[in-house]
Design a protein around this motif. Structure first.
Motif, short mmCIF file in Angstrom:
data_model
loop_
_atom_site.label_atom_id
_atom_site.label_comp_id
_atom_site.label_asym_id
_atom_site.label_seq_id
_atom_site.Cartn_x
_atom_site.Cartn_y
_atom_site.Cartn_z
N HIS A 217 0.86 -1.30 0.10
CA HIS A 217 -0.17 0.00 0.12
C HIS A 217 0.94 1.25 0.13
O HIS A 217 0.52 2.31 -0.45
CB HIS A 217 -0.91 0.04 1.30
N GLN A 218 1.96 1.18 0.78
CA GLN A 218 3.02 2.34 0.56
C GLN A 218 4.24 1.88 0.41
O GLN A 218 4.69 0.74 0.84
CB GLN A 218 3.18 3.04 1.89
N VAL A 219 5.01 2.64 -0.58
CA VAL A 219 6.39 2.44 -0.99
C VAL A 219 7.21 3.54 -0.86
O VAL A 219 6.97 4.58 -1.69
CB VAL A 219 6.36 1.74 -2.26
N GLY A 220 8.14 3.58 0.16
CA GLY A 220 8.76 4.82 0.40
C GLY A 220 7.80 6.08 0.70
O GLY A 220 6.88 5.99 1.52
N HIS A 221 7.99 6.96 -0.34
CA HIS A 221 7.08 8.28 -0.16
C HIS A 221 5.90 8.24 -0.99
O HIS A 221 5.57 9.31 -1.21
CB HIS A 221 7.83 9.53 -0.33
N VAL A 222 5.39 7.23 -1.63
CA VAL A 222 4.18 7.19 -2.41
C VAL A 222 3.26 5.93 -2.01
O VAL A 222 3.68 4.98 -1.24
CB VAL A 222 4.58 6.58 -3.76
N LEU A 223 2.06 6.46 -2.36
CA LEU A 223 1.01 5.19 -2.05
C LEU A 223 0.79 4.51 -3.30
O LEU A 223 1.02 5.14 -4.59
CB LEU A 223 -0.26 5.95 -1.49
N ALA A 224 0.43 3.29 -3.53
CA ALA A 224 0.45 2.40 -4.48
C ALA A 224 -0.64 1.44 -4.62
O ALA A 224 -1.09 0.99 -3.69
CB ALA A 224 2.09 1.84 -4.85
N ALA A 225 -1.16 0.95 -5.74
CA ALA A 225 -2.09 0.03 -6.03
C ALA A 225 -1.68 -0.61 -7.41
O ALA A 225 -1.26 0.13 -8.33
CB ALA A 225 -3.31 0.54 -5.97
N SER A 226 -2.28 -1.93 -7.55
CA SER A 226 -1.82 -2.27 -8.99
C SER A 226 -2.82 -3.32 -9.20
O SER A 226 -3.52 -4.01 -8.19
CB SER A 226 -0.21 -3.02 -8.77
N LEU A 227 -2.90 -3.85 -10.38
CA LEU A 227 -3.81 -4.94 -10.81
C LEU A 227 -3.18 -5.73 -12.17
O LEU A 227 -2.46 -5.06 -13.18
CB LEU A 227 -4.99 -4.31 -11.24
N TYR A 228 -3.44 -7.02 -12.19
CA TYR A 228 -2.86 -7.82 -13.26
C TYR A 228 -4.24 -8.70 -13.53
O TYR A 228 -4.64 -9.56 -12.60
CB TYR A 228 -1.97 -8.71 -13.08
N ARG A 229 -4.77 -8.57 -15.01
CA ARG A 229 -5.97 -9.13 -15.54
C ARG A 229 -5.40 -9.85 -16.36
O ARG A 229 -5.30 -9.25 -17.69
CB ARG A 229 -6.76 -8.25 -15.65
N PRO A 230 -5.52 -11.32 -16.48
CA PRO A 230 -5.05 -12.10 -17.66
C PRO A 230 -6.26 -12.22 -18.97
O PRO A 230 -7.46 -12.06 -18.33
CB PRO A 230 -4.93 -13.48 -17.16
N SER A 231 -5.88 -12.27 -19.97
CA SER A 231 -6.67 -12.34 -21.07
C SER A 231 -7.27 -13.75 -21.17
O SER A 231 -8.62 -13.66 -21.73
CB SER A 231 -5.74 -11.88 -22.56
N GLU A 232 -6.56 -14.67 -20.80
CA GLU A 232 -7.27 -15.88 -20.98
C GLU A 232 -7.61 -16.36 -19.27
O GLU A 232 -7.15 -16.14 -18.17
CB GLU A 232 -6.13 -17.27 -21.06
N ALA A 233 -9.11 -16.77 -19.33
CA ALA A 233 -9.79 -16.93 -17.96
C ALA A 233 -9.10 -18.16 -17.29
O ALA A 233 -8.70 -19.31 -17.92
CB ALA A 233 -10.98 -17.38 -18.39
N GLY A 234 -8.85 -18.05 -16.07
CA GLY A 234 -8.27 -18.97 -15.40
C GLY A 234 -6.73 -19.31 -15.17
O GLY A 234 -6.29 -20.12 -14.94
N THR A 235 -6.19 -18.11 -16.00
CA THR A 235 -4.62 -18.35 -16.23
C THR A 235 -3.85 -17.00 -15.37
O THR A 235 -4.59 -15.99 -15.48
CB THR A 235 -4.16 -18.81 -17.37
N LEU B 110 -0.62 0.10 -12.74
CA LEU B 110 -0.17 0.49 -11.55
C LEU B 110 -0.48 2.01 -11.18
O LEU B 110 -0.24 2.84 -12.38
CB LEU B 110 1.52 0.28 -11.95
N ALA B 111 -1.06 2.24 -10.18
CA ALA B 111 -1.27 3.76 -9.91
C ALA B 111 -0.41 4.11 -8.60
O ALA B 111 -0.20 3.32 -7.63
CB ALA B 111 -2.89 3.94 -9.68
N ILE B 112 0.02 5.46 -8.45
CA ILE B 112 1.07 5.91 -7.64
C ILE B 112 0.43 7.24 -7.36
O ILE B 112 -0.22 8.18 -7.93
CB ILE B 112 2.55 5.83 -7.82
N ALA B 113 0.68 7.64 -5.87
CA ALA B 113 0.35 8.91 -5.46
C ALA B 113 1.23 9.22 -4.30
O ALA B 113 1.77 8.55 -3.54
CB ALA B 113 -0.87 8.98 -4.84
N PRO B 114 1.79 10.59 -4.27
CA PRO B 114 2.59 10.92 -3.13
C PRO B 114 2.01 10.78 -1.97
O PRO B 114 0.71 10.95 -1.78
CB PRO B 114 2.83 12.65 -3.47
N HIS B 115 2.65 10.28 -0.95
CA HIS B 115 2.32 9.91 0.35
C HIS B 115 1.47 11.13 1.16
O HIS B 115 2.33 12.13 1.24
CB HIS B 115 3.28 9.40 1.08
#
Length: 380
Positions: free
Chosen positions: A146-164, A368-373
């Motif tokens: 949730h926090q990396v150094g001086h930034v807040l972060a969030a991420s997502l990986y959504r595969p194109s093939e279902a179940g992989t 990948l989304a980041i914001a200053p803390h």
């Protein structure tokens, strides 16, 4: 990382051996019973000279689509007994054609049982392969805190093939002495070879992020690693698009170098806009550039701003009319003229909004989304 999965057509459950067999849809599991009911209705409505019980020869292969070998064998025995009952009702039990039908049902049942056993073994093999591949991708695309150094972060990986989770997209962020450094990229190709290249690039980035003195030096390390990977795999066309960023919390500035990738999007003070700068060639093709180091550019990045990095699987997702996903317009519709969102707000919105635009992804999606803390209020 919060991996968003495309809706899978099959539900999986684990058995005592750790195997997760695919459970077919309900209609497929009910099909053998519906078929028996259909045969009984025919028997009741047609004249007796019709040998309706012969239709039961098809019952075992119908059952083999959805059931295991034991259940298919049980359906075979049931089909033979029901054939005998129907033949006995009309006093034709021991006629040669009815006996032949019983033998045919037994033969078809044995073959269907073998087919069901083979299908079960194949499912075990596929589930094992997918489990290994998914474990590998989870090890590579480690959860973004949730926090990396001086930034807040969030991420997502959504595969194109279902179940992989096997794909060529990558992202990471590291807090270093030079600032918070992040990467998002997309490797050419798919499958295990793409995963191998992703592993090479992420490993190189995680070293260079701490050791290199500036962003172009990080890019140079990645360029050399990808060139070595191309030589090892004898793939002269191997390359990866990527965006590299570096955040300086003292100057409130983000430095960006874009190697042929989707441009970053900035959400700032209720406005949503694309951040454009001098382009650079994709990683792996740097030797074709006329100049040496890739161009870098800077932009002010202060508390309340959100920097969004995505792969082309998002912006190239098409709806039923063939239109691309309108990323900037959708972000403006959701976040323009509203209180500053957090990185998780942006990622969660895109994860829920994308399926409304397209049902079938043709490429993996990474964000990948980041914001200053600092204190940010959740989006209303």
């Amino acid at each position: 990382m919060s991996p968003g999965r495309a809706d899978a057509p099959l539900v999986v459950v684990a058995d005592q051996d750790g195997f997760t067999p695919a459970v077919p849809p309900d209609w497929m599991r009910w099909l053998p019973f519906a078929y028996v009911a259909f045969v009984l209705v025919l028997e009741a409505t047609l004249q007796q000279e019709w040998a309706v019980s012969f239709f039961l020869i098809a019952l075992p292969p119908i059952a083999a689509y959805a059931f295991g070998p034991v259940a298919v064998a049980a359906f075979t025995v049931f089909a033979i007994l029901l054939e005998g009952f129907l033949a006995g009702v009309s006093y034709h039990l021991w006629e040669t054609h009815h006996v032949t039908a019983d033998i045919a049902t037994a033969v078809v049942g044995i073959l269907s049982t073998a087919l069901a056993a083979h299908r079960t073994r194949q499912e075990r093999s596929l589930v094992h392969a997918n489990s290994v591949a998914e474990a590998l991708m989870r090890a590579l695309l480690r959860p973004v805190p949730h926090q990396v150094g001086h930034v807040l972060a969030a991420s997502l990986y959504r595969p194109s093939e279902a179940g992989t989770m096997v794909g060529g997209d990558l992202f990471d962020i590291r807090a270093t002495r030079g600032g918070e450094r992040a990467i998002i990229g997309d490797v050419r190709g798919k499958g295990l070879q793409a995963v191998h290249t992703v592993a090479a690039l992420l490993g190189s980035f995680r070293e260079a992020a701490y050791e290199a003195h500036d962003l172009p030096s990080v890019a140079a390390r990645l360029e050399r690693r990808l060139a070595a990977e191309a030589r090892e795999t004898q793939d002269e066309e191997l390359f990866a698009t990527a965006v590299l960023i570096e955040y300086d919390s003292l100057s409130h500035r983000v430095t960006v170098t874009n190697h042929g990738h989707v441009e970053p999007v900035l959400i700032s003070c209720g406005e949503v806009r694309v951040l454009s700068g001098p382009p650079a060639l994709p990683l792996g093709l740097g030797g074709l550039a006329e100049t040496g180091a890739p161009a870098v550019w800077h932009h002010r990045f202060t508390r309340g701003d959100i920097l969004l990095l995505v792969t082309d699987g998002l912006v190239e997702a098409r709806d039923t009319d063939g239109d691309f996903y309108p990323l900037v317009n959708r972000l403006r519709h959701r976040f323009a003229d509203r209180p500053a969102p957090g990185p998780a707000d942006v990622i969660n919105f895109l994860n829920s909004d994308l399926p409304r635009h397209t049902r079938n992804l043709h490429d993996d999606v990474a964000m990948l989304a980041i914001a200053p803390h600092g204190a940010v209020r959740p989006a209303q």
